[in-house]
Write an enzyme that holds these catalytic residues in place. Structure first.
Site, PDB file in Angstrom:
ATOM      1  N   SER A  72       0.818  -1.350  -0.032  1.00 28.25           N
ATOM      2  CA  SER A  72      -0.103   0.073  -0.191  1.00 28.25           C
ATOM      3  C   SER A  72       0.871   1.206  -0.061  1.00 28.25           C
ATOM      4  O   SER A  72       0.239   2.309  -0.118  1.00 28.25           O
ATOM      5  CB  SER A  72      -0.893  -0.100   1.019  1.00 28.25           C
ATOM      6  OG  SER A  72      -2.060  -0.682   1.129  1.00 28.25           O
ATOM      7  N   TYR A 197      -3.802  -2.048 -10.376  1.00 24.48           N
ATOM      8  CA  TYR A 197      -3.689  -1.864  -9.078  1.00 24.48           C
ATOM      9  C   TYR A 197      -2.707  -2.996  -8.391  1.00 24.48           C
ATOM     10  O   TYR A 197      -1.854  -2.728  -7.607  1.00 24.48           O
ATOM     11  CB  TYR A 197      -5.046  -2.004  -8.492  1.00 24.48           C
ATOM     12  CG  TYR A 197      -5.208  -2.093  -7.009  1.00 24.48           C
ATOM     13  CD1 TYR A 197      -4.829  -0.960  -6.078  1.00 24.48           C
ATOM     14  CD2 TYR A 197      -5.310  -3.549  -6.250  1.00 24.48           C
ATOM     15  CE1 TYR A 197      -4.684  -1.186  -4.745  1.00 24.48           C
ATOM     16  CE2 TYR A 197      -5.340  -3.524  -5.028  1.00 24.48           C
ATOM     17  CZ  TYR A 197      -5.287  -2.277  -3.856  1.00 24.48           C
ATOM     18  OH  TYR A 197      -4.939  -2.213  -2.831  1.00 24.48           O
ATOM     19  N   TYR A 249      -3.835   3.013   8.366  1.00 19.97           N
ATOM     20  CA  TYR A 249      -5.236   1.962   8.557  1.00 19.97           C
ATOM     21  C   TYR A 249      -5.996   2.472   9.860  1.00 19.97           C
ATOM     22  O   TYR A 249      -6.015   3.822   9.940  1.00 19.97           O
ATOM     23  CB  TYR A 249      -4.934   0.464   8.650  1.00 19.97           C
ATOM     24  CG  TYR A 249      -3.898   0.030   7.498  1.00 19.97           C
ATOM     25  CD1 TYR A 249      -4.319   0.122   6.236  1.00 19.97           C
ATOM     26  CD2 TYR A 249      -2.632  -0.306   7.914  1.00 19.97           C
ATOM     27  CE1 TYR A 249      -3.528  -0.423   5.531  1.00 19.97           C
ATOM     28  CE2 TYR A 249      -1.882  -0.923   7.094  1.00 19.97           C
ATOM     29  CZ  TYR A 249      -2.280  -0.885   5.654  1.00 19.97           C
ATOM     30  OH  TYR A 249      -1.375  -1.419   4.640  1.00 19.97           O
ATOM     31  N   VAL A 267       1.070  -3.584   3.922  1.00 19.76           N
ATOM     32  CA  VAL A 267       1.035  -4.898   4.657  1.00 19.76           C
ATOM     33  C   VAL A 267       2.490  -5.761   4.344  1.00 19.76           C
ATOM     34  O   VAL A 267       2.582  -6.984   5.180  1.00 19.76           O
ATOM     35  CB  VAL A 267      -0.052  -5.870   4.219  1.00 19.76           C
ATOM     36  CG1 VAL A 267      -1.494  -5.283   4.806  1.00 19.76           C
ATOM     37  CG2 VAL A 267      -0.260  -6.147   2.720  1.00 19.76           C
TER      38      VAL A 267
HETATM   39  N1  GLU Z   1      -2.322  -5.917  -1.803  1.00 17.17           N
HETATM   40  C1  GLU Z   1      -2.890  -5.457  -0.766  1.00 17.17           C
HETATM   41  C2  GLU Z   1      -4.494  -5.399  -0.911  1.00 17.17           C
HETATM   42  O1  GLU Z   1      -4.823  -4.890  -2.000  1.00 17.17           O
HETATM   43  C3  GLU Z   1      -2.235  -4.222  -0.218  1.00 17.17           C
HETATM   44  C4  GLU Z   1      -2.837  -4.136   1.170  1.00 17.17           C
HETATM   45  C5  GLU Z   1      -2.221  -3.164   1.959  1.00 17.17           C
HETATM   46  O2  GLU Z   1      -0.818  -2.973   1.896  1.00 17.17           O
HETATM   47  O3  GLU Z   1      -2.657  -2.395   2.508  1.00 17.17           O
HETATM   48  O4  GLU Z   1      -5.087  -6.117  -0.427  1.00 17.17           O
END
Ligand code: GLU
Length: 313
Positions: A72, A197, A249, A267
């Site tokens: 993210s 994405y 978050y 994450v």
């Molecule tokens: N690839 C993860 C998703 O789209 C990214 C999540 C993150 O790092 O917050 O769920």
């Protein structure tokens, strides 16, 4: 805002090494992300930190040159690009409010007619990915080139294993994208937007590259090393505001309360924090707490901010 004091490079490097040592003495808490198999294979004991300052210097300690999955953290780069492309219209498609929901939540999106709360939760980042995919014919490559330019480094790549894993386990992100498409908030075809994405999430970078590449956000939109205007002063302000309220978050409030810096978490275990008029801190440790934030990366950034008096508040 008060100008943060530049700490001499030797002192700063020593300070980072000491902090790393302290972090290694803490009990090993948290869990490496396992929502995709490719991420769960990372060694949980990795630990690195880098600080890039506006005078172009980089101080670092630990695994600061080891590339890891930025996940993210990529949302900040993509947002910077989309803001240039869509201007104020972007804010008709995505809002700038904290969500109070997990980053991949779907419930709020139905209530709020397919308009995501902010561009750093998944739904908002998918709208941002749509802006890039709809505008560029080679949007994935354009995105990678943008990051390489900011990091002043051509050796930044996608991890194909992470990318394949994201695609394979991406049902929830697909659900978010199709729901927004049903509300008319996605312009390109959904598979193409998801490809963009997932590609963004699969980029690998080190703490040193990350710290270097975010400097424009600490310097009103201007890269202090190349002197290039990366985004407007107003957009740099807006991105920092969004990171301050939503970048960590569901722990964004607590992070503002205890650390006081605009920051984004991923994450993969990375956290990047912007210190306006001073520089950027990037830290990495794969073990995450229940909110999805890296325990030790948060610890390192909090301690450093306390020691150098970096809070913006
Ligand atoms: N690839 C993860 C998703 O789209 C990214 C999540 C993150 O790092 O917050 O769920």
């Amino acid at each position: 805002m008060q100008q943060a004091e530049f700490c001499p490079i030797v002192d700063l490097t020593r300070c980072l090494t000491d902090l790393l040592f302290d972090a290694q003495q803490l009990p090993a808490e948290g869990k490496v992300a396992d929502y995709i198999p490719a991420l769960s294979e990372v060694s949980p004991t990795r630990l690195g930190i880098a600080v890039a300052t506006l005078d172009g210097k980089v101080c670092a300690a630990g695994d600061s040159q080891m590339p890891f999955s930025i996940q993210s953290l990529s949302k900040t780069f993509a947002l910077t690009m989309a803001m240039q492309l869509q201007g104020d219209e972007l804010w008709q498609r995505v809002r700038m409010e904290p969500s109070g929901q997990p980053f991949n939540s779907i419930v709020q999106l139905e209530w709020e007619q397919g308009i995501p709360r902010n561009p750093v939760i998944n739904a908002g980042a998918i709208v941002v990915a749509d802006v890039l995919a709809s505008h560029y014919s080679a949007s994935k490559n354009t995105f990678l080139m943008f990051i390489r330019r900011l990091a002043q480094c051509q050796q930044i790549y996608i991890d194909p294993k992470v990318y394949a894993s994201e695609q394979q386990h991406g049902s929830r992100n697909a659900a978010l994208a199709y729901l927004m498409k049903s509300f008319g908030n996605i312009q390109s075809e959904v598979p193409q937007v998801l490809e963009q994405y997932f590609h963004q999430c699969s980029v690998e970078m080190s703490c040193e590259q990350l710290a270097r590449s975010w400097l424009y956000l600490a310097n009103r939109g201007v890269d202090p090393v190349s002197n290039e205007q990366i985004c407007s002063r107003k957009d740099a302000h807006r991105i920092n505001a969004i990171l301050s309220t939503s970048g960590m978050y569901d722990q964004s409030g607590e992070f503002a309360f205890t650390v006081g810096l605009p920051a984004k978490s991923g994450v993969g275990g990375g956290i990047v924090a912007v210190v306006p008029n001073y520089g950027v801190i990037a830290a990495w440790s794969p073990r995450l707490n229940k909110f999805g934030n890296s325990n030790l990366a948060m610890y390192l950034i909090r301690r450093l901010a306390e020691q150098l008096g970096l809070s913006v508040y």
